[in-house]
Design a protein around this motif. Structure first.
Motif, short mmCIF file in Angstrom:
data_model
loop_
_atom_site.label_atom_id
_atom_site.label_comp_id
_atom_site.label_asym_id
_atom_site.label_seq_id
_atom_site.Cartn_x
_atom_site.Cartn_y
_atom_site.Cartn_z
N UNK A 1 52.18 31.64 38.11
CA UNK A 1 53.43 32.39 38.27
C UNK A 1 53.16 33.79 38.83
N UNK A 2 52.07 34.40 38.34
CA UNK A 2 51.78 35.78 38.72
C UNK A 2 51.37 35.91 40.19
N UNK A 3 50.63 34.95 40.71
CA UNK A 3 50.08 35.08 42.06
C UNK A 3 51.05 34.60 43.13
N UNK A 4 52.23 34.12 42.72
CA UNK A 4 53.21 33.65 43.70
C UNK A 4 53.56 34.78 44.67
N UNK A 5 53.42 34.53 45.94
CA UNK A 5 53.74 35.53 46.95
C UNK A 5 52.57 36.41 47.35
N UNK A 6 51.41 36.25 46.70
CA UNK A 6 50.25 37.08 47.03
C UNK A 6 49.59 36.61 48.32
N UNK A 7 49.01 37.56 49.04
CA UNK A 7 48.21 37.22 50.21
C UNK A 7 46.77 36.92 49.82
N UNK A 8 46.32 37.64 48.80
CA UNK A 8 44.93 37.49 48.33
C UNK A 8 44.94 37.44 46.81
N UNK A 9 44.16 36.53 46.24
CA UNK A 9 43.90 36.50 44.81
C UNK A 9 42.43 36.80 44.61
N UNK A 10 42.14 37.86 43.86
CA UNK A 10 40.76 38.27 43.63
C UNK A 10 40.49 38.23 42.13
N UNK A 11 39.72 37.23 41.70
CA UNK A 11 39.40 37.07 40.29
C UNK A 11 38.02 37.65 40.01
N UNK A 12 37.88 38.21 38.81
CA UNK A 12 36.62 38.86 38.43
C UNK A 12 36.06 38.19 37.18
N UNK A 13 34.87 37.61 37.34
CA UNK A 13 34.22 36.90 36.26
C UNK A 13 34.40 35.40 36.40
N UNK A 14 33.48 34.65 35.80
CA UNK A 14 33.50 33.20 35.95
C UNK A 14 34.72 32.57 35.32
N UNK A 15 35.09 32.97 34.11
CA UNK A 15 36.27 32.39 33.45
C UNK A 15 37.53 32.66 34.25
N UNK A 16 37.74 33.91 34.62
CA UNK A 16 38.93 34.25 35.40
C UNK A 16 38.90 33.56 36.76
N UNK A 17 37.72 33.45 37.36
CA UNK A 17 37.61 32.80 38.65
C UNK A 17 37.99 31.34 38.61
N UNK A 18 37.55 30.62 37.56
CA UNK A 18 37.89 29.21 37.44
C UNK A 18 39.37 29.02 37.17
N UNK A 19 39.94 29.87 36.31
CA UNK A 19 41.38 29.76 36.03
C UNK A 19 42.20 30.03 37.29
N UNK A 20 41.78 31.04 38.05
CA UNK A 20 42.50 31.34 39.30
C UNK A 20 42.37 30.19 40.28
#
Length: 358
Positions: free
Chosen positions: A76-95
């Motif tokens: 829901x949060x990333x809807x409309x984003x041009x770039x999604x930048x996740x930091x860390x392995x857990x956040x990266x996998x969820x993203x």
């Protein structure tokens, strides 16, 4: 450009890094949202940097139900984003799991700030998360060459070095003599470690080195930081009457660095530790284990020793604390290297370059 940052539970460098990037992008006219746990916003204040904050309950351990909810919240949060930048392995996998599977989807960038050190079931789960990130991220930024090699072997398409600068170092507010008096160092050499009291930091090796023997007056080892190993460390320090004091979390690290004869890290693994960067900027001699991203960060401006070798660590400390000329030489080398390190503008420019499709 619309950029969405995704972060998990963090108490240190990762949170500060994301806040710095968010603020830098906002100042350049970009729209930024940061998704993560409420306590991370409370600690780092992304909203104060001009970003919008969206609460996403990312737990610090894998949990099927909680992770499924987090994926939906990230989506829901990333809807409309041009770039999604996740930091860390857990956040990266969820993203990665939250990303839409369609043309025109946001570019997914993941920065890995730490290596996988857990074993058993948790280690197996994290190994799965690594494969998810490697196969689904458009770009992976890494803080050490070994992380880059691992992600490349797992199939990552585009792996680049991350630029993680230390924040500007403020001037000390107290004299070295005042700091040394507070710590009870007197005329003894003062050896400082700034680290979380956790397994990754190799503090058992540091205590082995502190136990001696010493060829002169034993130095006082001061460890600034908190963590789950405090009780265990306190028991060992007391039982062995070791010349070590635990300072807890401190907000006067520049003062401690100015008072220290040398700063030491005995870590099992490090990426681009901000505490080492701060030490180089302060011109304090550095002794560290040659692990992860440390050799590239320190260059030839510090003494590097093998991990898990207390005798080598003690020998390096003695080389500095009993020879003022040698200490001065390493202090000058540290200051030169500190002046060469990238700053916040460099990090923001590197991030924007990573956000460009190519």
């Amino acid at each position: 450009m619309r950029v969405a940052y995704v972060v998990g539970t963090t108490t240190g460098g990762t949170g500060r890094h994301v806040r710095m990037l968010a603020g830098g992008l906002v100042r350049r006219g970009h729209r930024v949202v940061v998704a993560g746990p409420r306590e991370v916003e409370e600690q780092f204040g992304f909203g104060e940097a001009g970003a919008r904050f969206a609460e996403v309950p990312v737990s610090d351990r894998p949990h099927p139900v909680n992770d499924a909810r987090a994926v939906l919240a990230v989506r829901r949060t990333i809807r409309g984003a041009d770039v999604v930048h996740a930091h860390g392995l857990r956040a990266g996998a969820l993203a990665a799991l939250a990303m839409p599977r369609r043309s025109g989807a946001p570019l997914l960038v993941v920065t890995l700030h730490n290596a996988l050190t857990a074993g058993g079931f948790v280690g197996a789960v994290y190994g799965l998360l690594e494969r998810i990130v490697a196969r689904r991220a458009d770009r992976v930024l890494v803080v050490s060459p070994d992380l880059g090699e691992r992600m490349g072997a797992l199939g990552a398409r585009d792996v680049r070095p991350a630029v993680v600068p230390a924040p500007p170092l403020r001037a000390p507010r107290r004299t070295p003599a005042e700091v040394r008096a507070e710590l009870g160092a007197g005329d003894r050499p003062l050896v400082l470690t700034v680290a979380r009291l956790a397994q990754q930091k190799g503090l058992e090796t540091l205590l082995d080195a502190a136990a001696g023997p010493w060829s002169g007056t034993p130095p006082l080892f001061a460890i600034a930081g908190e963590g789950p190993l405090r009780g265990e460390l306190e028991r060992r320090i007391g039982a062995g009457r070791l010349p070590v004091v635990l300072l807890g979390n401190r907000d006067d690290v520049p003062d401690l660095l100015a008072a220290a004869t040398a700063a030491v890290w005995a870590s099992r693994w490090e990426g681009l530790p901000l505490s080492v960067s701060e030490t180089l900027k302060a011109g304090t001699p550095v002794i560290a284990t040659a692990v992860g991203g440390v050799p590239g960060l320190v260059g030839d401006a510090g003494i590097l020793v093998p991990y898990g070798d207390p005798a080598a660590l003690r020998s390096a400390v003695q080389k500095l604390i009993y020879d003022p000329a040698e200490a001065a030489r390493w202090a000058e080398a540290a200051a030169r290297r500190g002046a060469e390190l990238p700053g916040e503008d460099d990090a923001v420019r590197a991030a924007l370059d990573a956000y460009t499709r190519s």
